[in-house]
Design a protein around this motif. Sequence first.
Motif, PDB file in Angstrom:
ATOM      1  N   ILE A  51       0.864  -1.180   0.000  1.00 34.08           N
ATOM      2  CA  ILE A  51       0.000   0.000   0.000  1.00 34.08           C
ATOM      3  C   ILE A  51       0.896   1.225   0.000  1.00 34.08           C
ATOM      4  O   ILE A  51       1.720   1.407   0.914  1.00 34.08           O
ATOM      5  CB  ILE A  51      -0.917   0.013   1.239  1.00 34.08           C
ATOM      6  CG1 ILE A  51      -1.771  -1.270   1.287  1.00 34.08           C
ATOM      7  CG2 ILE A  51      -1.818   1.243   1.238  1.00 34.08           C
ATOM      8  CD1 ILE A  51      -2.565  -1.422   2.554  1.00 34.08           C
ATOM      9  N   ASP A  52       0.763   2.051  -1.029  1.00 28.19           N
ATOM     10  CA  ASP A  52       1.553   3.281  -1.161  1.00 28.19           C
ATOM     11  C   ASP A  52       3.054   3.004  -1.063  1.00 28.19           C
ATOM     12  O   ASP A  52       3.803   3.751  -0.426  1.00 28.19           O
ATOM     13  CB  ASP A  52       1.136   4.299  -0.105  1.00 28.19           C
ATOM     14  CG  ASP A  52      -0.301   4.768  -0.284  1.00 28.19           C
ATOM     15  OD1 ASP A  52      -0.776   4.750  -1.430  1.00 28.19           O
ATOM     16  OD2 ASP A  52      -0.941   5.128   0.714  1.00 28.19           O
ATOM     17  N   GLY A  53       3.499   1.917  -1.670  1.00 24.45           N
ATOM     18  CA  GLY A  53       4.910   1.595  -1.715  1.00 24.45           C
ATOM     19  C   GLY A  53       5.461   0.891  -0.500  1.00 24.45           C
ATOM     20  O   GLY A  53       6.640   0.536  -0.478  1.00 24.45           O
ATOM     21  N   VAL A  54       4.653   0.651   0.529  1.00 22.95           N
ATOM     22  CA  VAL A  54       5.089  -0.037   1.744  1.00 22.95           C
ATOM     23  C   VAL A  54       4.457  -1.422   1.762  1.00 22.95           C
ATOM     24  O   VAL A  54       3.244  -1.559   1.569  1.00 22.95           O
ATOM     25  CB  VAL A  54       4.696   0.750   3.007  1.00 22.95           C
ATOM     26  CG1 VAL A  54       5.152   0.013   4.254  1.00 22.95           C
ATOM     27  CG2 VAL A  54       5.293   2.152   2.967  1.00 22.95           C
ATOM     28  N   ARG A  55       5.271  -2.435   1.999  1.00 19.32           N
ATOM     29  CA  ARG A  55       4.777  -3.806   2.050  1.00 19.32           C
ATOM     30  C   ARG A  55       4.596  -4.210   3.509  1.00 19.32           C
ATOM     31  O   ARG A  55       5.558  -4.198   4.281  1.00 19.32           O
ATOM     32  CB  ARG A  55       5.732  -4.756   1.334  1.00 19.32           C
ATOM     33  CG  ARG A  55       5.854  -4.428  -0.141  1.00 19.32           C
ATOM     34  CD  ARG A  55       6.678  -5.434  -0.899  1.00 19.32           C
ATOM     35  NE  ARG A  55       6.712  -5.094  -2.318  1.00 19.32           N
ATOM     36  CZ  ARG A  55       7.341  -5.818  -3.255  1.00 19.32           C
ATOM     37  NH1 ARG A  55       7.980  -6.930  -2.898  1.00 19.32           N
ATOM     38  NH2 ARG A  55       7.322  -5.430  -4.510  1.00 19.32           N
ATOM     39  N   TYR A  56       3.362  -4.569   3.847  1.00 19.96           N
ATOM     40  CA  TYR A  56       3.006  -4.891   5.222  1.00 19.96           C
ATOM     41  C   TYR A  56       3.124  -6.401   5.422  1.00 19.96           C
ATOM     42  O   TYR A  56       2.427  -7.187   4.752  1.00 19.96           O
ATOM     43  CB  TYR A  56       1.586  -4.405   5.525  1.00 19.96           C
ATOM     44  CG  TYR A  56       1.487  -2.898   5.531  1.00 19.96           C
ATOM     45  CD1 TYR A  56       1.694  -2.179   6.693  1.00 19.96           C
ATOM     46  CD2 TYR A  56       1.198  -2.197   4.358  1.00 19.96           C
ATOM     47  CE1 TYR A  56       1.616  -0.784   6.706  1.00 19.96           C
ATOM     48  CE2 TYR A  56       1.122  -0.812   4.354  1.00 19.96           C
ATOM     49  CZ  TYR A  56       1.332  -0.124   5.534  1.00 19.96           C
ATOM     50  OH  TYR A  56       1.265   1.253   5.544  1.00 19.96           O
TER      51      TYR A  56
END
Length: 510
Positions: free
Chosen positions: A471-476
């Motif tokens: 999400i928005d370049g961040v991988r959770y």
Amino acid sequence: MIGSFVGLVVAPMVIAGLARWAAARRRRGLAAGRAVHFRCRLDGHKGRVLIDSRLDRPVFLDRPGNVTALPRGGEALDASVSTNGRPPFEKVDLRYRTPEGPVLRLRLATHDARTLGAWLGERPRPVSAPARRLLLPVAPTWAVLVLGACLFVGLVTADVALLGKHVAAEVVRVERPDGSCIVGWDGGAQRAAVDCDTTDVRSGDRIRITALPWPFLGEAVTTRTALSVVAVVGGGLGLLGLGGALMVNPLACARRVRLASRGRPAIPLRADVGGEAGEDRWLALDNDLSYAGLAAAARHGDRHRPGPRVTLPRRGVGRTSISPRIWVLTTVLGTTAWYSLGFSAAAILEDRFHLGHWRFLVFGTIGIASLARIGWVATDRSALCRPVLRAAHSDAGKGTWQPMRYVRLCRGPGEMGLVLFRPEGGEVTAPLFLQPISRSRGSERRTVGGPAPVGEALVLDTGVGPLICEIDGVRYLPRGRATEAATDPARTRAELRSFAESHLRPLGRS
């Protein structure tokens, strides 16, 4: 009273634990490519679902020998739980719609229903190269338990051999009717009854014995008799377990495969048009848990819910929300059994309860159970680490990443989950997955790292249960396996309500 407690509380818990453990073994065997044969019912007919590389496709083989194909790539419509008042033996009725249209009704154990429903819903992957060797089918539960009993006998024998005291004891009295002798050692300070040959042994003779260590202090066994018993019991259990795992079970699986290859096809099923659920309709889901309701709850919770606010993760764009090393440690070792292990260790070292030597037995049992729980969690979750990390570092531009809409919900400080929906659905769309995500630090002080309450995400299935969401370049990174709504609707509905109720506006307030 003790018998009632064991029969009503302990026995169901043991049975439920064994059932869950056996289902986890079948799930891991299925992921490893081994042959797995599930006991189940298909439209009321008893049989087994055969997932075996020796067959072209998974099939259901009933007792008369009829074969029903179970093509993959379909959709699990819904599932209903039937306990019959006996929770350890609960069953799940799973409705699975094949790619051709017919709806099959499978009835099997709860955890097997989750595994089989998720596996059948996946599209079969092309096999790049044949397997170098034929993997043995998943060993039956009874064979593994027998091997475990053999290992326990071996550990007890090693404990007695290493920690026991081997002495020549003096025969004090011969009990001829019982075939035993009363022996004494340590100058007569210790006495115990052991088996002996009453025809040759007299009072005053000396025989070799082994004084048992804790927790059987004060007891003893004769060396010759103990070795014979250990050889018979341990060797018999070991041969029985190995025979079941290496011979009986593979032969039984091969026989079922032959029957399925030669069996006649069952009566073809008709498509269940009347009871078919639409894409945006899920019969087991309430209206307040649709996309619109959960999105409104998430937005309201961000404005009014007490506790730490949610901001973007501190690690920034292009990275994972939490350090991979920290994630591996918290995933593999993250269990509350550490608290009970620490408590039991402290209670053994410091006798504040004034239990004397009984504290070793009481708190030692708690400590062993805690260690078993920690080992179980570590073994179960270690299989997730490599696929999750590989997926987290994969290229997002590939077609394996699927766009989805999401709703972010927080049940408590740091306890966060993403509810995933189809990208093209409307406001009444039912959820597809509920994926808990790991706690991360926020970009501001005293905040929790996380995405916006509502938005779009790229989702990648790791193949072992968890989902990776970018999400928005961040991988959770995930915190456990995802819950698939169609496979387990009752559990999904309960978890969604527990998340959403902490966000809803209290009644009577504006």
